[in-house]
Design a protein around this motif. Sequence first.
Motif, PDB file in Angstrom:
ATOM      1  N   SER A 151       0.835  -1.212   0.000  1.00 38.61           N
ATOM      2  CA  SER A 151       0.000   0.000   0.000  1.00 38.61           C
ATOM      3  C   SER A 151       0.860   1.249   0.000  1.00 38.61           C
ATOM      4  O   SER A 151       0.624   2.179  -0.776  1.00 38.61           O
ATOM      5  CB  SER A 151      -0.938   0.017   1.207  1.00 38.61           C
ATOM      6  OG  SER A 151      -1.839  -1.052   1.128  1.00 38.61           O
ATOM      7  N   GLU A 152       1.877   1.265   0.867  1.00 41.90           N
ATOM      8  CA  GLU A 152       2.779   2.419   0.937  1.00 41.90           C
ATOM      9  C   GLU A 152       3.551   2.580  -0.366  1.00 41.90           C
ATOM     10  O   GLU A 152       3.738   3.682  -0.867  1.00 41.90           O
ATOM     11  CB  GLU A 152       3.753   2.275   2.115  1.00 41.90           C
ATOM     12  CG  GLU A 152       3.103   2.250   3.483  1.00 41.90           C
ATOM     13  CD  GLU A 152       2.736   0.842   3.957  1.00 41.90           C
ATOM     14  OE1 GLU A 152       2.568  -0.068   3.116  1.00 41.90           O
ATOM     15  OE2 GLU A 152       2.595   0.666   5.177  1.00 41.90           O
ATOM     16  N   SER A 153       3.992   1.451  -0.919  1.00 46.37           N
ATOM     17  CA  SER A 153       4.730   1.470  -2.178  1.00 46.37           C
ATOM     18  C   SER A 153       3.860   2.004  -3.310  1.00 46.37           C
ATOM     19  O   SER A 153       4.297   2.853  -4.093  1.00 46.37           O
ATOM     20  CB  SER A 153       5.241   0.070  -2.512  1.00 46.37           C
ATOM     21  OG  SER A 153       5.873   0.057  -3.777  1.00 46.37           O
ATOM     22  N   ALA A 154       2.623   1.518  -3.394  1.00 49.66           N
ATOM     23  CA  ALA A 154       1.722   1.953  -4.467  1.00 49.66           C
ATOM     24  C   ALA A 154       1.441   3.450  -4.372  1.00 49.66           C
ATOM     25  O   ALA A 154       1.451   4.160  -5.394  1.00 49.66           O
ATOM     26  CB  ALA A 154       0.419   1.162  -4.406  1.00 49.66           C
ATOM     27  N   ALA A 155       1.221   3.940  -3.159  1.00 49.79           N
ATOM     28  CA  ALA A 155       0.952   5.371  -2.975  1.00 49.79           C
ATOM     29  C   ALA A 155       2.151   6.207  -3.427  1.00 49.79           C
ATOM     30  O   ALA A 155       1.995   7.237  -4.100  1.00 49.79           O
ATOM     31  CB  ALA A 155       0.613   5.668  -1.517  1.00 49.79           C
ATOM     32  N   LEU A 156       3.347   5.755  -3.081  1.00 48.63           N
ATOM     33  CA  LEU A 156       4.560   6.478  -3.465  1.00 48.63           C
ATOM     34  C   LEU A 156       4.787   6.403  -4.977  1.00 48.63           C
ATOM     35  O   LEU A 156       5.150   7.404  -5.609  1.00 48.63           O
ATOM     36  CB  LEU A 156       5.752   5.909  -2.699  1.00 48.63           C
ATOM     37  CG  LEU A 156       6.901   6.833  -2.362  1.00 48.63           C
ATOM     38  CD1 LEU A 156       6.450   8.140  -1.750  1.00 48.63           C
ATOM     39  CD2 LEU A 156       7.873   6.126  -1.423  1.00 48.63           C
ATOM     40  N   HIS A 157       4.551   5.234  -5.565  1.00 45.06           N
ATOM     41  CA  HIS A 157       4.682   5.110  -7.024  1.00 45.06           C
ATOM     42  C   HIS A 157       3.691   6.034  -7.732  1.00 45.06           C
ATOM     43  O   HIS A 157       4.042   6.664  -8.739  1.00 45.06           O
ATOM     44  CB  HIS A 157       4.468   3.662  -7.478  1.00 45.06           C
ATOM     45  CG  HIS A 157       5.688   2.811  -7.408  1.00 45.06           C
ATOM     46  ND1 HIS A 157       6.858   3.117  -8.072  1.00 45.06           N
ATOM     47  CD2 HIS A 157       5.922   1.641  -6.765  1.00 45.06           C
ATOM     48  CE1 HIS A 157       7.758   2.172  -7.837  1.00 45.06           C
ATOM     49  NE2 HIS A 157       7.218   1.267  -7.039  1.00 45.06           N
ATOM     50  N   GLN A 158       2.461   6.120  -7.226  1.00 45.98           N
ATOM     51  CA  GLN A 158       1.459   7.004  -7.834  1.00 45.98           C
ATOM     52  C   GLN A 158       1.931   8.458  -7.771  1.00 45.98           C
ATOM     53  O   GLN A 158       1.794   9.205  -8.739  1.00 45.98           O
ATOM     54  CB  GLN A 158       0.105   6.839  -7.135  1.00 45.98           C
ATOM     55  CG  GLN A 158      -1.003   7.639  -7.782  1.00 45.98           C
ATOM     56  CD  GLN A 158      -1.252   7.215  -9.214  1.00 45.98           C
ATOM     57  OE1 GLN A 158      -1.398   6.035  -9.508  1.00 45.98           O
ATOM     58  NE2 GLN A 158      -1.295   8.179 -10.130  1.00 45.98           N
TER      59      GLN A 158
END
Length: 192
Positions: A151-158
Amino acid sequence: MEFESSAQSRLEAQARELHSANRTNQAIKILRGVLAARLNHQGEKHFQTINSRSELARCLRAAREYDECFVLYTENIRIHTDKLGPEHPQTLRSLSRLANTYFAAGMYEEARPMFVEILVLRVKILGRDHPDTLRSRSSLANTLSELGMYSESAALHQEVIEDRVRVLGSDHPRTELSRVRLEMVRQSMRSS
């Protein structure tokens, strides 16, 4: 034999060509000699010595000789910190190279706090939109993904995608790479 900096530079260029041709062990052998010569004649703090140490570390990382690579990058960080200060962009570049080596070695827990520190400092010093800052944010997102923090990774990638679209454009290769990485993280989230 007399030391010639230009001769050492030619050897470094030869080593880069060997590295590009996947002849990493030959490149490492040349770069060890160049670094020894530069240390002996120019000293550990000369910019060409620092660059030679970094070139050798890069080849060692490609050869998966991480322990020596850690030592070389750590030495460059110490020298850059002493000469330029802990927040200088070159110091942060050396720290980033060390963090990337921990990542390459699969040592994600060790890499994560480094990437966090680098990102905080690059935002402060270079600004949110600087290419080095964007790369740092992407590296942290990749690390979070490897740690299962999807979740944290996806938010940062976005966030990286939005910034890269604004700064580099929608069709830029780095923007496209960020989209691919986000999709990979989303797939990992669905399968976990």
